[in-house]
Design an enzyme around this catalytic site. Structure first.
Site, PDB file in Angstrom:
ATOM      1  N   TRP A 129       0.820  -1.210   0.000  1.00  0.00           N
ATOM      2  CA  TRP A 129       0.000   0.000   0.000  1.00  0.00           C
ATOM      3  C   TRP A 129       0.853   1.259   0.000  1.00  0.00           C
ATOM      4  O   TRP A 129       0.538   2.237  -0.672  1.00  0.00           O
ATOM      5  CB  TRP A 129      -0.991  -0.004   1.167  1.00  0.00           C
ATOM      6  CG  TRP A 129      -2.131  -0.947   0.898  1.00  0.00           C
ATOM      7  CD1 TRP A 129      -2.420  -2.095   1.569  1.00  0.00           C
ATOM      8  CD2 TRP A 129      -3.108  -0.843  -0.160  1.00  0.00           C
ATOM      9  NE1 TRP A 129      -3.516  -2.711   0.991  1.00  0.00           N
ATOM     10  CE2 TRP A 129      -3.956  -1.967  -0.055  1.00  0.00           C
ATOM     11  CE3 TRP A 129      -3.347   0.079  -1.185  1.00  0.00           C
ATOM     12  CZ2 TRP A 129      -5.036  -2.187  -0.933  1.00  0.00           C
ATOM     13  CZ3 TRP A 129      -4.413  -0.133  -2.055  1.00  0.00           C
ATOM     14  CH2 TRP A 129      -5.240  -1.253  -1.918  1.00  0.00           C
ATOM     15  N   ASP A 199      -1.212   6.353   6.806  1.00  0.00           N
ATOM     16  CA  ASP A 199      -2.297   5.549   6.250  1.00  0.00           C
ATOM     17  C   ASP A 199      -2.641   4.511   7.314  1.00  0.00           C
ATOM     18  O   ASP A 199      -1.892   3.560   7.534  1.00  0.00           O
ATOM     19  CB  ASP A 199      -1.837   4.877   4.947  1.00  0.00           C
ATOM     20  CG  ASP A 199      -2.913   3.966   4.368  1.00  0.00           C
ATOM     21  OD1 ASP A 199      -3.967   3.784   5.006  1.00  0.00           O
ATOM     22  OD2 ASP A 199      -2.688   3.428   3.259  1.00  0.00           O
ATOM     23  N   LYS A 223     -12.137  -1.726   6.724  1.00  0.00           N
ATOM     24  CA  LYS A 223     -11.352  -2.794   7.328  1.00  0.00           C
ATOM     25  C   LYS A 223     -11.714  -2.914   8.805  1.00  0.00           C
ATOM     26  O   LYS A 223     -12.097  -3.959   9.265  1.00  0.00           O
ATOM     27  CB  LYS A 223      -9.858  -2.521   7.201  1.00  0.00           C
ATOM     28  CG  LYS A 223      -9.182  -2.952   5.901  1.00  0.00           C
ATOM     29  CD  LYS A 223      -9.567  -2.181   4.684  1.00  0.00           C
ATOM     30  CE  LYS A 223      -8.990  -2.670   3.391  1.00  0.00           C
ATOM     31  NZ  LYS A 223      -7.823  -2.000   2.895  1.00  0.00           N
TER      32      LYS A 223
HETATM   33  C1  LIG Z   1      -7.444  -1.193   1.783  1.00  0.00           C
HETATM   34  C2  LIG Z   1      -6.332  -0.277   1.933  1.00  0.00           C
HETATM   35  C3  LIG Z   1      -6.204   0.857   1.096  1.00  0.00           C
HETATM   36  C4  LIG Z   1      -7.158   1.148  -0.047  1.00  0.00           C
HETATM   37  O1  LIG Z   1      -8.393   1.543   0.412  1.00  0.00           O
HETATM   38  P1  LIG Z   1      -9.560   1.923  -0.619  1.00  0.00           P
HETATM   39  O2  LIG Z   1     -10.656   2.369   0.287  1.00  0.00           O
HETATM   40  O3  LIG Z   1      -9.889   0.689  -1.390  1.00  0.00           O
HETATM   41  O4  LIG Z   1      -9.052   3.011  -1.496  1.00  0.00           O
HETATM   42  C5  LIG Z   1      -5.139   1.710   1.320  1.00  0.00           C
HETATM   43  N1  LIG Z   1      -4.257   1.482   2.308  1.00  0.00           N
HETATM   44  C6  LIG Z   1      -4.337   0.398   3.118  1.00  0.00           C
HETATM   45  C7  LIG Z   1      -3.318   0.203   4.186  1.00  0.00           C
HETATM   46  C8  LIG Z   1      -5.377  -0.510   2.949  1.00  0.00           C
HETATM   47  O5  LIG Z   1      -5.460  -1.578   3.756  1.00  0.00           O
END
Ligand SMILES: *Cc1c(COP(=O)(O)O)cnc(C)c1O
Length: 389
Positions: A129, A199, A223
Site C-alpha cells: 500500500w 495511512d 477494514k
Molecule cells: C485497503 C487499503 C487501502 C485502499 O483503500 P480503498 O478504500 O480501497 O481506497 C489503502 N491502504 C491500506 C493500508 C489498505 O489496507
C-alpha cells in the site's frame, strides 16, 4: 380535472415490518469471516442496522431516505466525530473529516494539499500500500523513498538508523499496518518537526494513539471501522490551508473542513454505521487500551501456532514486525495451501487465501473478529499441521 384519467391510488397504509430475519438465511450459516476488507462487522451492529432500517428513531424514515442536513443525520455525524475524538483523544487542534473516494483518493489528496510547488516529501515503504501511495504522490510532485523493505518482499520495518529523512520534506508518509504483508508499526517513526502522515486504513482504532505525533491520519472504514464508502481524515488544523486555492473543491481539505464534511452529500449510511461501530467499541471495551489488549491476545493465539510449527507454518513478517490485524504465513506447498483454504471453509472459516503477491494464507482478525473465531482457526491450524506434517 377533465382529461386526466382518474388515478386509482391504493389506500395509503404503512406496511408493518416483516418478522425480523424472515426469509433470510439462518444465523447458523454465518461464518467466521477472515476477509481483509470489506471485513467482519460486530453482529450487534448489524442487528441494530436491521432493526432501524425501516424507521430510524426520531427520523420517521430510513437512514437511506433522510437529508444529510436533517437534524437526525446532523446528530449522527456529530456523534460519530465525538466518539472518535473521545476514543482516540483527538484535541481541538485537529479537524475530523468524513470523505469519500477511499484511501486511494487520499494517496492523491495528501500530496495535492501538503506538497508545495518545488518541495519534496518522504515515503517509508513497508509494503504494497505504501508503494501504491508513493506512485500517486509522484504524479503530483517530488516524492523520495526514505526507506524500503522491497528487497525482502516487505517483511520488516526500518530501524531508526535506516530512515533517510529529509528535514526539509513537506511531510513523511507511512503505512502503519501493511494489510497485504501483515507488517505493522507499534511505535510511530520519529520525524522531528516534519508532519507525519499515516495511512491507518487497516488498523484504525486498533489501539490508542498519541494523535499529537501526527500531522494527518487517514483511514477508509471498511477494514476496521465500518462499511466501504467513508474515509476518515484527521488533520492538524495548521495543515488545512497548505493546499493551493486553485485545487478543485472536492480535493481540498480546506473545503471539507469549512463545510464540516457537508460540502457535498456525505456517505450518510456509511457514517451512520461508523457511528454504531464506535459505540460498539465504547460499550464492549470502554477504551482503546482495553481493545488493544484484546487484539494482542487474539493475534498471540495464532502466532503461537506459527512459532510452535516453524517448518509447517512460515510466517511472512519478521517476528518483531508482526501485525495484530493481518496474520500472514505460508505452508510447505501450494497443494497444502489450497487444501488448507478448502478444509477451513468446510469448518466455516472463510476468506483465508493470502494476497497473490505474498501467497500462502492471510487471516485478517480486525477489531470485530470475535475471539471465538480466532480460537476456532487456531484449533484448525493445529489439527491441520498434525494431519499433514
Ligand atoms: C485497503 C487499503 C487501502 C485502499 O483503500 P480503498 O478504500 O480501497 O481506497 C489503502 N491502504 C491500506 C493500508 C489498505 O489496507
Amino acid at each position: 380535472m377533465e382529461g386526466f384519467p382518474k388515478a386509482d391510488f391504493p389506500t395509503h397504509t404503512i406496511p408493518t415490518p416483516v418478522t425480523p430475519g424472515l426469509g433470510c438465511p439462518p444465523m447458523s450459516e454465518r461464518v467466521f469471516n477472515f476477509s481483509a476488507g470489506p471485513a467482519v462487522m460486530p453482529v450487534s451492529v448489524l442487528e441494530q442496522i436491521r432493526d432501524e432500517m425501516l424507521c430510524l428513531p426520531g427520523a420517521g424514515a430510513s437512514i437511506l431516505e433522510i437529508s444529510h442536513r436533517s437534524a437526525p443525520f446532523e446528530a449522527i455525524i456529530a456523534a460519530a466525530e465525538a466518539n472518535l475524538r473521545s476514543l482516540l483523544g483527538i484535541s481541538d487542534d485537529y479537524t475530523v473529516l468524513f470523505l469519500q473516494g477511499g484511501s486511494r483518493l487520499q494517496f492523491s489528496m495528501v500530496p495535492m494539499n501538503l506538497l508545495p510547488a518545488g518541495g519534496s516529501c518522504d515515503y517509508i515503504l513497508t509494503g504494497s500500500w505504501g508503494k501504491n501511495a508513493l506512485s500517486e504522490a509522484k504524479k503530483i510532485g517530488k516524492a523520495n523513498v526514505a526507506f524500503t523493505s522491497a528487497e525482502s518482499n516487505f517483511n520488516r520495518l526500518p530501524a531508526a538508523s535506516e530512515l533517510k529523512l529529509d528535514p526539509n520534506a513537506a511531510f513523511v508518509h507511512y503505512t502503519n499496518n501493511e494489510t497485504i504483508e501483515g507488517v505493522q508499526f507499534q511505535v510511530e517513526p520519529a520525524t522531528g518537526n516534519v508532519p507525519l502522515v499515516c495511512d491507518a486504513s487497516s488498523d484504525f482504532l486498533y489501539r490508542k494513539l498519541d494523535v499529537t505525533k501526527y500531522g494527518l491520519i487517514y483511514a477508509c472504514a471498511q477494514k476496521n471501522a465500518g462499511p466501504a464508502g467513508v474515509t476518515v481524515v484527521i488533520i492538524r488544523k495548521d495543515l488545512l490551508t497548505r493546499g493551493a486555492e486553485t485545487l478543485p473543491g472536492y480535493l481540498s481539505y480546506a473545503t471539507h473542513a469549512k463545510e464540516k464534511s457537508m460540502w457535498n452529500t456525505p456517505p450518510t449510511f456509511a457514517v451512520y454505521v461508523l457511528k454504531l461501530v464506535t459505540e460498539w467499541v465504547q460499550k464492549e471495551f470502554g477504551t482503546l487500551d482495553k481493545l488493544h489488549a484484546h487484539n494482542q491476545a487474539k493475534c498471540k493465539l495464532l502466532y503461537e501456532v506459527l512459532d510452535a510449527h516453524p517448518k509447517f507454518y512460515q510466517g511472512h513478517a519478521a517476528p518483531e514486525c508482526r501485525s495484530l490485524m493481518n496474520v500472514t504465513f505460508r505452508l510447505p506447498s501450494d497443494e497444502l495451501t489450497t487444501k488448507f483454504v478448502s478444509e477451513a471453509k468446510k469448518q466455516s472459516l472463510t476468506e483465508l487465501k493470502g494476497h497473490r503477491s505474498v501467497g500462502g494464507i492471510r487471516a485478517s482478525i480486525y477489531n470485530a473478529m470475535p475471539i471465538a473465531g480466532v480460537e476456532a482457526l487456531r484449533k484448525f491450524m493445529l489439527d491441520f499441521a498434525k494431519a499433514n506434517s
